[in-house]
Write a protein that holds these residues in place. Sequence first.
Motif, PDB file in Angstrom:
ATOM      1  N   MET A   1      48.164 -42.662  23.174  1.00 17.16           N
ATOM      2  CA  MET A   1      47.354 -41.472  22.927  1.00 17.16           C
ATOM      3  C   MET A   1      45.880 -41.842  23.025  1.00 17.16           C
ATOM      4  N   THR A   2      45.107 -40.979  23.692  1.00 18.27           N
ATOM      5  CA  THR A   2      43.689 -41.240  23.922  1.00 18.27           C
ATOM      6  C   THR A   2      42.859 -40.419  22.947  1.00 18.27           C
ATOM      7  N   TRP A   3      42.139 -41.121  22.051  1.00 10.36           N
ATOM      8  CA  TRP A   3      41.325 -40.428  21.052  1.00 10.36           C
ATOM      9  C   TRP A   3      39.889 -40.298  21.543  1.00 10.36           C
ATOM     10  N   THR A   4      39.681 -39.317  22.418  1.00  4.80           N
ATOM     11  CA  THR A   4      38.329 -39.002  22.873  1.00  4.80           C
ATOM     12  C   THR A   4      37.631 -38.157  21.817  1.00  4.80           C
ATOM     13  N   PHE A   5      36.330 -37.967  21.985  1.00  3.01           N
ATOM     14  CA  PHE A   5      35.583 -37.137  21.031  1.00  3.01           C
ATOM     15  C   PHE A   5      36.120 -35.705  20.984  1.00  3.01           C
ATOM     16  N   PRO A   6      36.400 -35.058  22.139  1.00  2.99           N
ATOM     17  CA  PRO A   6      37.000 -33.717  22.073  1.00  2.99           C
ATOM     18  C   PRO A   6      38.332 -33.709  21.327  1.00  2.99           C
ATOM     19  N   ASN A   7      39.147 -34.756  21.500  1.00  2.07           N
ATOM     20  CA  ASN A   7      40.427 -34.812  20.799  1.00  2.07           C
ATOM     21  C   ASN A   7      40.233 -34.966  19.290  1.00  2.07           C
ATOM     22  N   ILE A   8      39.207 -35.705  18.909  1.00  3.12           N
ATOM     23  CA  ILE A   8      38.907 -35.865  17.477  1.00  3.12           C
ATOM     24  C   ILE A   8      38.499 -34.524  16.875  1.00  3.12           C
ATOM     25  N   LEU A   9      37.692 -33.744  17.612  1.00  2.00           N
ATOM     26  CA  LEU A   9      37.294 -32.413  17.141  1.00  2.00           C
ATOM     27  C   LEU A   9      38.530 -31.521  16.956  1.00  2.00           C
ATOM     28  N   THR A  10      39.444 -31.592  17.913  1.00  2.00           N
ATOM     29  CA  THR A  10      40.671 -30.787  17.827  1.00  2.00           C
ATOM     30  C   THR A  10      41.498 -31.206  16.619  1.00  2.00           C
ATOM     31  N   ALA A  11      41.615 -32.521  16.398  1.00  2.00           N
ATOM     32  CA  ALA A  11      42.385 -33.019  15.255  1.00  2.00           C
ATOM     33  C   ALA A  11      41.748 -32.597  13.931  1.00  2.00           C
ATOM     34  N   LEU A  12      40.420 -32.615  13.875  1.00  2.00           N
ATOM     35  CA  LEU A  12      39.726 -32.175  12.670  1.00  2.00           C
ATOM     36  C   LEU A  12      39.958 -30.688  12.422  1.00  2.00           C
ATOM     37  N   ARG A  13      40.004 -29.898  13.511  1.00  2.00           N
ATOM     38  CA  ARG A  13      40.285 -28.473  13.364  1.00  2.00           C
ATOM     39  C   ARG A  13      41.697 -28.255  12.822  1.00  2.00           C
ATOM     40  N   LEU A  14      42.613 -29.069  13.284  1.00  2.00           N
ATOM     41  CA  LEU A  14      43.993 -28.975  12.801  1.00  2.00           C
ATOM     42  C   LEU A  14      44.068 -29.327  11.316  1.00  2.00           C
ATOM     43  N   MET A  15      43.342 -30.346  10.897  1.00  2.00           N
ATOM     44  CA  MET A  15      43.358 -30.749   9.487  1.00  2.00           C
ATOM     45  C   MET A  15      42.640 -29.728   8.606  1.00  2.00           C
ATOM     46  N   ALA A  16      41.682 -28.993   9.204  1.00  2.00           N
ATOM     47  CA  ALA A  16      40.948 -27.989   8.430  1.00  2.00           C
ATOM     48  C   ALA A  16      41.817 -26.791   8.088  1.00  2.00           C
ATOM     49  N   ALA A  17      42.860 -26.544   8.892  1.00  2.00           N
ATOM     50  CA  ALA A  17      43.704 -25.363   8.690  1.00  2.00           C
ATOM     51  C   ALA A  17      44.314 -25.317   7.286  1.00  2.00           C
ATOM     52  N   PRO A  18      45.023 -26.357   6.816  1.00  2.00           N
ATOM     53  CA  PRO A  18      45.589 -26.286   5.455  1.00  2.00           C
ATOM     54  C   PRO A  18      44.524 -26.308   4.365  1.00  2.00           C
ATOM     55  N   LEU A  19      43.345 -26.879   4.664  1.00  2.00           N
ATOM     56  CA  LEU A  19      42.282 -26.912   3.661  1.00  2.00           C
ATOM     57  C   LEU A  19      41.793 -25.512   3.313  1.00  2.00           C
ATOM     58  N   ILE A  20      41.940 -24.564   4.248  1.00  2.00           N
ATOM     59  CA  ILE A  20      41.542 -23.183   3.977  1.00  2.00           C
ATOM     60  C   ILE A  20      42.340 -22.635   2.800  1.00  2.00           C
ATOM     61  N   ALA A  21      43.643 -22.921   2.783  1.00  2.00           N
ATOM     62  CA  ALA A  21      44.483 -22.478   1.668  1.00  2.00           C
ATOM     63  C   ALA A  21      44.203 -23.283   0.406  1.00  2.00           C
ATOM     64  N   VAL A  22      43.960 -24.575   0.560  1.00  2.00           N
ATOM     65  CA  VAL A  22      43.723 -25.449  -0.593  1.00  2.00           C
ATOM     66  C   VAL A  22      42.480 -25.016  -1.371  1.00  2.00           C
ATOM     67  N   MET A  23      41.469 -24.450  -0.662  1.00  2.00           N
ATOM     68  CA  MET A  23      40.246 -24.009  -1.335  1.00  2.00           C
ATOM     69  C   MET A  23      40.556 -23.015  -2.462  1.00  2.00           C
ATOM     70  N   PHE A  24      41.596 -22.189  -2.260  1.00  2.00           N
ATOM     71  CA  PHE A  24      41.928 -21.180  -3.261  1.00  2.00           C
ATOM     72  C   PHE A  24      42.717 -21.763  -4.436  1.00  2.00           C
ATOM     73  N   LEU A  25      43.131 -23.024  -4.304  1.00  2.00           N
ATOM     74  CA  LEU A  25      43.820 -23.695  -5.396  1.00  2.00           C
ATOM     75  C   LEU A  25      42.851 -24.406  -6.332  1.00  2.00           C
ATOM     76  N   TYR A  26      41.704 -24.833  -5.805  1.00  2.00           N
ATOM     77  CA  TYR A  26      40.779 -25.651  -6.584  1.00  2.00           C
ATOM     78  C   TYR A  26      39.454 -24.969  -6.889  1.00  2.00           C
ATOM     79  N   PHE A  27      39.202 -23.809  -6.271  1.00  2.00           N
ATOM     80  CA  PHE A  27      37.955 -23.087  -6.539  1.00  2.00           C
ATOM     81  C   PHE A  27      38.290 -21.654  -6.928  1.00  2.00           C
TER      82      PHE A  27
END
Length: 219
Positions: A1-27
Amino acid sequence: MTWTFPNILTALRLMAAPLIAVMFLYFSRPYADGIAMALFIIASLTDFLDGYLARAWGQVTKLGTMLDPIADKAMVVIALMVIVGYSSMSPWLVLPTTVILFREVFVSGLREFLGDTAGTLKVTKLAKWKTATQMVAIAVLFSQGIFEHYLGMWSWGMDAEMVGQILSGDIPDELGLRFMFKGMIWSGNLGLVLLWIAALLTFVTGLDYFVKAAPHLKD
């Protein structure tokens, strides 16, 4: 797997998805709405940026091609789940959300069944507009929650008559309740209109994808 900068941005976007729900658990709200909206907007911007950079730098990879639609769908599905879960379950919100979620599940299953053949079914411009409209609608609906809860916080302790007099202009609005009320109404209505447009585009693009895939489903 090639971890280019665009791929890192995509992976960060994927990880941000569940954090949207988590915000309502801790705030508490409306802070959870604000943080979730900011997180969603930033992640949505990377949807344009990672694809643009991958093409401009000649760094289009199989990993990025695989992660990009997954990240988009995860963001939309989780954000809509949170918005519907914290809403009054209005049918005007639930119905377009149902259409969007059904299409995303249906197309994902169809792509999985088609396997390598799915790669030959190119993403249309209408599908890109569909995704963009979904993301704008969700961001606006998050802002509606912010206006609604600040209105409730700032009018705490006031009776309904006093709030009505402030909103009608009979009493000076020292706290800015009228601004919050107008923001709540406008963002709520605009968010619903955009969500219905997104649902229509979602239905049309899903039907188009099925029609294109139909020849590959014959025995």
